[in-house]
Write a protein that holds these residues in place. Structure first.
Motif, PDB file in Angstrom:
ATOM      1  N   HIS A 239      -6.485  11.766  -3.129  1.00  9.94           N
ATOM      2  CA  HIS A 239      -5.236  12.307  -2.614  1.00  9.94           C
ATOM      3  C   HIS A 239      -4.986  11.862  -1.178  1.00  9.94           C
ATOM      4  N   SER A 240      -6.050  11.789  -0.374  1.00  9.40           N
ATOM      5  CA  SER A 240      -5.817  11.406   1.022  1.00  9.40           C
ATOM      6  C   SER A 240      -5.418   9.934   1.132  1.00  9.40           C
ATOM      7  N   ILE A 241      -6.025   9.055   0.333  1.00  9.63           N
ATOM      8  CA  ILE A 241      -5.657   7.635   0.469  1.00  9.63           C
ATOM      9  C   ILE A 241      -4.247   7.382  -0.067  1.00  9.63           C
ATOM     10  N   VAL A 242      -3.895   8.039  -1.160  1.00 15.05           N
ATOM     11  CA  VAL A 242      -2.544   7.861  -1.709  1.00 15.05           C
ATOM     12  C   VAL A 242      -1.510   8.416  -0.723  1.00 15.05           C
ATOM     13  N   GLY A 243      -1.812   9.603  -0.184  1.00 20.05           N
ATOM     14  CA  GLY A 243      -0.918  10.189   0.824  1.00 20.05           C
ATOM     15  C   GLY A 243      -0.771   9.270   2.023  1.00 20.05           C
ATOM     16  N   ALA A 244      -1.871   8.669   2.448  1.00 18.64           N
ATOM     17  CA  ALA A 244      -1.856   7.804   3.632  1.00 18.64           C
ATOM     18  C   ALA A 244      -1.008   6.556   3.389  1.00 18.64           C
ATOM     19  N   ILE A 245      -1.186   5.944   2.206  1.00 18.70           N
ATOM     20  CA  ILE A 245      -0.425   4.717   1.934  1.00 18.70           C
ATOM     21  C   ILE A 245       1.070   5.014   1.833  1.00 18.70           C
ATOM     22  N   VAL A 246       1.407   6.096   1.134  1.00 13.65           N
ATOM     23  CA  VAL A 246       2.814   6.459   1.002  1.00 13.65           C
ATOM     24  C   VAL A 246       3.387   6.804   2.378  1.00 13.65           C
ATOM     25  N   GLY A 247       2.600   7.525   3.180  1.00 15.56           N
ATOM     26  CA  GLY A 247       3.057   7.933   4.513  1.00 15.56           C
ATOM     27  C   GLY A 247       3.395   6.735   5.390  1.00 15.56           C
ATOM     28  N   PHE A 248       2.487   5.790   5.463  1.00 16.18           N
ATOM     29  CA  PHE A 248       2.743   4.603   6.297  1.00 16.18           C
ATOM     30  C   PHE A 248       3.932   3.806   5.746  1.00 16.18           C
ATOM     31  N   ALA A 249       4.046   3.730   4.407  1.00 14.46           N
ATOM     32  CA  ALA A 249       5.117   2.931   3.806  1.00 14.46           C
ATOM     33  C   ALA A 249       6.486   3.520   4.135  1.00 14.46           C
ATOM     34  N   VAL A 250       6.587   4.858   4.054  1.00 16.75           N
ATOM     35  CA  VAL A 250       7.876   5.502   4.319  1.00 16.75           C
ATOM     36  C   VAL A 250       8.291   5.280   5.770  1.00 16.75           C
ATOM     37  N   VAL A 251       7.366   5.467   6.696  1.00 22.86           N
ATOM     38  CA  VAL A 251       7.707   5.378   8.115  1.00 22.86           C
ATOM     39  C   VAL A 251       7.713   3.932   8.610  1.00 22.86           C
ATOM     40  N   GLY A 252       6.694   3.158   8.197  1.00 21.23           N
ATOM     41  CA  GLY A 252       6.548   1.809   8.725  1.00 21.23           C
ATOM     42  C   GLY A 252       7.487   0.815   8.079  1.00 21.23           C
ATOM     43  N   VAL A 253       7.827   1.012   6.810  1.00 20.06           N
ATOM     44  CA  VAL A 253       8.643   0.038   6.096  1.00 20.06           C
ATOM     45  C   VAL A 253       9.987   0.646   5.687  1.00 20.06           C
ATOM     46  N   GLY A 254       9.944   1.856   5.206  1.00 18.95           N
ATOM     47  CA  GLY A 254      11.171   2.486   4.710  1.00 18.95           C
ATOM     48  C   GLY A 254      10.938   3.082   3.339  1.00 18.95           C
ATOM     49  N   ALA A 255      11.615   4.188   3.075  1.00 19.52           N
ATOM     50  CA  ALA A 255      11.375   4.910   1.828  1.00 19.52           C
ATOM     51  C   ALA A 255      11.662   4.044   0.603  1.00 19.52           C
ATOM     52  N   ASP A 256      12.542   3.058   0.763  1.00 16.09           N
ATOM     53  CA  ASP A 256      12.875   2.190  -0.377  1.00 16.09           C
ATOM     54  C   ASP A 256      11.689   1.335  -0.807  1.00 16.09           C
ATOM     55  N   ALA A 257      10.771   1.088   0.117  1.00 10.99           N
ATOM     56  CA  ALA A 257       9.642   0.216  -0.187  1.00 10.99           C
ATOM     57  C   ALA A 257       8.621   0.889  -1.098  1.00 10.99           C
ATOM     58  N   VAL A 258       8.678   2.208  -1.195  1.00 17.35           N
ATOM     59  CA  VAL A 258       7.696   2.915  -2.018  1.00 17.35           C
ATOM     60  C   VAL A 258       8.107   2.840  -3.483  1.00 17.35           C
ATOM     61  N   GLN A 259       7.168   2.500  -4.331  1.00 22.88           N
ATOM     62  CA  GLN A 259       7.407   2.502  -5.776  1.00 22.88           C
ATOM     63  C   GLN A 259       7.301   3.939  -6.276  1.00 22.88           C
ATOM     64  N   TRP A 260       8.408   4.676  -6.132  1.00 25.26           N
ATOM     65  CA  TRP A 260       8.332   6.115  -6.402  1.00 25.26           C
ATOM     66  C   TRP A 260       7.953   6.426  -7.842  1.00 25.26           C
ATOM     67  N   ALA A 261       8.369   5.577  -8.770  1.00 21.00           N
ATOM     68  CA  ALA A 261       8.031   5.828 -10.172  1.00 21.00           C
ATOM     69  C   ALA A 261       6.509   5.810 -10.354  1.00 21.00           C
ATOM     70  N   LYS A 262       5.890   4.812  -9.724  1.00 23.17           N
ATOM     71  CA  LYS A 262       4.435   4.683  -9.838  1.00 23.17           C
ATOM     72  C   LYS A 262       3.735   5.857  -9.132  1.00 23.17           C
ATOM     73  N   VAL A 263       4.224   6.183  -7.924  1.00 24.03           N
ATOM     74  CA  VAL A 263       3.630   7.298  -7.176  1.00 24.03           C
ATOM     75  C   VAL A 263       3.784   8.594  -7.968  1.00 24.03           C
TER      76      VAL A 263
END
Lengths: 416, 224
Positions: free
Chosen positions: A114-138
């Motif tokens: 849970h911590s690694i998944v949270g960390a990757i999603v967290g950096f992706a949303v802030v560092g790249v943008g929410a669009d960059a996250v594969q929300w279906a997969k998450v």
């Protein structure tokens, strides 16, 4: 990519740090059941853990590593900025590792997954943008966190119920235990080997067709079952410790089965949790080496081996003590119960690994224990603690995300 | 360092309940010695015996409290929490009754009429038999948990409970006999002594009743 070696060095260092943390702490939950029930001594458990964690990581860890590495972020948006992904993955590793360390110190129930998944999603949303996250997969990953304990619980319920009906409630449980135990060994080994063969061996360069998979799994399971049967036949009846139904000796028979499930648990843990530590490392290394984002090459076996080594190191330095402590607290889980819980958890985790789902070993095992409890197998389960364990991901995901964002900005400022 | 996985396993109530029952039986058994000395009017020895009963009762009380504190509402168990609490409560009444009856006898330095000595001591010993059989069924509690309260082990416990009922029936018959005997002698004895003798017989008979109720509790657990 002038900083290539710095990136690779940092990734390997952070990855090892996290793998070490997983081996030191998280692994105890997977192994302690076998020690608590007296099936293995601590030394034996350490040996089993070292060998099978490593095997699980190398043979069956590839799919989850891929998911962590490139399944959650749409790398198409990052083609022009490989540095961002490198900083992000390094930040995620560091965040998960630090969070794991803090939580272990404080005694909070956290899941590395849970911590690694949270960390990757967290950096992706802030560092790249929410669009960059594969929300279906998450979303699928989040769903697997609910489903995996549930499935493990159901399997554990039916496994223990079958043990009860075939063996425990009969007038001759010992005779029946000796008769049916090799069957349980066969089924457990067959299923786990089969799942590993179907998905895993690509990474070691071995491809088998479906029929060969079945044949190999069958032969392997038969061999282990025969060896197990030989050991079970040699268990003496302890007349002094026995009463009418010889339950003491029946549990000794199940202790043999718990050796098998201990191996399976270590294998399952290696297949799933090593990926948590090693997925981001794999991402950083491939980007740094090739200077491009989004290539499709398979995870290098050397990275999986690195993760396996890190976990074994954690086990050797610190995990020994934790395993002994946890083991001494779960004596309630006698071998017949421990077998049911572990075989269900190991099966569920290896299955999840083969489909690339990063699930929590501890949560799956807790689900399995509850399943045995539902089948009236455990004299007392503290539901308050169970609730707190499952609720921990409500804290762990944002904590991992926030830490990852902080580390991302620091790393970018220092290296970028 | 705290580990949450090991904490999900609550303390099993089985061991303490069995330990509690051992003490309950010891307290009941001491009544045989106690009434032997009462029959011999050896009051020093009677006092010693009473002290042992009180001591056992106190020890049982401690374990009872321990069992209760280990059974919070958040515990998920194969048997209802209420059934376990009720079981301990019923078990605990055995040493309580032993203390009550020995207290009654000592407080008034009661003499048991010579004609009643033999049937009364037999009545005491049969009640102790009931407590012993109850202990035997409670000694099966760990095996019952092992099998999930089903099958051959449950049948074994059922048969023990049947035997327990049989013994309790005996104590009921003996109690009726003693009352009848006392009624026939009433005229010749001081009325207050007679009142208290009835009371002693009644409290003594409670021990058999409580033993029987232990069997009932186990049946309820197996019926779930």
């Amino acid at each position: 990519m002038e900083l290539m070696y710095v990136y690779i060095g940092l990734a390997a260092l952070f990855g090892l740090f996290m793998a070490w943390g997983i081996g030191a702490n998280d692994l105890a939950n997977a192994m302690a059941t076998s020690i608590g029930s007296g099936a293995l001594t601590i030394k034996q458990a350490l040996l089993v853990a070292a060998v099978f964690e490593f095997a699980g990581a190398v043979l069956a860890g590839g799919e989850v590593t891929s998911t962590i590495r490139k399944g959650m972020i749409d790398t198409a948006t990052l083609v022009d900025q490989p540095d961002t992904l490198i900083f992000g993955m390094l930040a995620a590793l560091l965040a998960a590792g630090v969070w794991l360390l803090i939580a272990s110190r404080k005694g909070w129930p956290v899941s590395t997954t849970h911590s690694i998944v949270g960390a990757i999603v967290g950096f992706a949303v802030v560092g790249v943008g929410a669009d960059a996250v594969q929300w279906a997969k998450v979303g699928t990953i989040a769903a697997s966190w609910v489903v995996s304990p549930l499935i493990a619980g159901i399997i554990a319920y039916f496994t223990f119920t079958s043990i009860k009906w075939l063996i425990l409630i009969r007038p001759d449980p010992l005779v029946r235990a000796r008769r049916y135990a090799p069957m349980y060994i066969f089924i457990a080994v067959f299923l786990i080997v089969l799942m590993t063969l179907f998905k895993g061996l690509k990474h070691v360069g071995l491809e088998l067709d479906t029929a060969s998979c079945y044949a190999v799994a069958f032969c392997f399971a038969l061999l282990i079952a025969i060896v197990g049967r030989w050991f079970i036949a040699r268990i003496p009846i302890d007349e002094k410790a026995n009463r009418r139904f010889h339950f003491y000796t029946v549990e000794k028979v199940f202790a043999v089965l718990m050796v098998i499930t201990a191996c399976s648990m270590a294998f399952a843990h290696g297949s799933n949790d090593v990926a948590n530590a090693i997925g981001p490392v794999a991402a950083v290394i491939s980007i740094a080496q090739e200077g491009v984002v989004g290539q499709q090459s398979a995870v290098s076996i050397w990275i999986l081996i690195l993760g396996g080594l890190g976990i074994v190191a954690g086990l050797a330095t610190y995990g020994r003590k934790v395993i002994a402590t946890v083991g001494s607290h779960i004596t309630q889980l006698t071998p017949s119960r421990g077998f049911s819980a572990e075989v269900a958890a190991a099966f569920t985790i290896v299955f999840a690994s083969s489909t690339g789902m990063p699930v929590s070993t501890t949560h799956t095992l807790v689900g399995a224990v509850l399943g045995v409890g539902m089948a009236k197998g455990i004299s007392a389960i503290n539901l308050g603690i169970v609730g707190r364990i499952f609720l921990s991901w409500v804290i762990t995901i944002p904590a991992g995300a926030i830490l990852a964002i902080i580390f991302f900005y620091i790393l970018r400022a220092v290296l970028g | 360092m705290a580990n949450y996985f090991s904490k999900i396993f609550g303390a099993s109530p089985v061991g303490p309940i069995q330990e509690h029952m051992e003490l309950c039986y010891e307290a009941a058994k001491e009544l045989i010695t106690f009434f032997d000395y009462v029959a011999q009017s050896d009051w020093d020895k009677v006092q010693d015996s009473r002290a042992r009963i009180v001591q056992l009762e106190n020890e049982a009380d401690e374990i009872k409290k321990q069992v209760r504190s280990n059974l919070p509402k958040s515990m998920f168990m194969p048997v209802a929490r209420e059934d376990l609490l009720e079981l301990v409560l019923v078990q605990d009444r055995i040493p309580n009754r032993a203390r009550d009856v020995s207290g009654l006898v000592i407080g008034r330095k009661m003499e048991i009429p010579v004609a009643m000595h033999d049937p009364f001591l037999k009545f005491v010993s049969r009640n102790v038999d009931a407590a012993k059989k109850a202990r035997k069924t409670i000694r099966e509690l760990d095996e019952l948990y092992e099998t999930g309260f089903r099958g051959a082990e449950a049948e074994l416990v059922e048969s023990l409970v049947d035997e327990l009922d049989q013994i309790e029936n005996d104590t009921d018959d003996m109690q009726a006999g003693l009352r009848a005997q006392l009624y026939a002698m009433e005229e010749d004895l001081p009325p207050i002594d007679v009142m208290f003798l009835y009371r002693v017989i009644e409290v003594m008979g409670d021990i058999g009743d409580m033993a029987e109720r232990i069997g009932r509790r186990l049946e309820v657990m197996m019926a779930h």
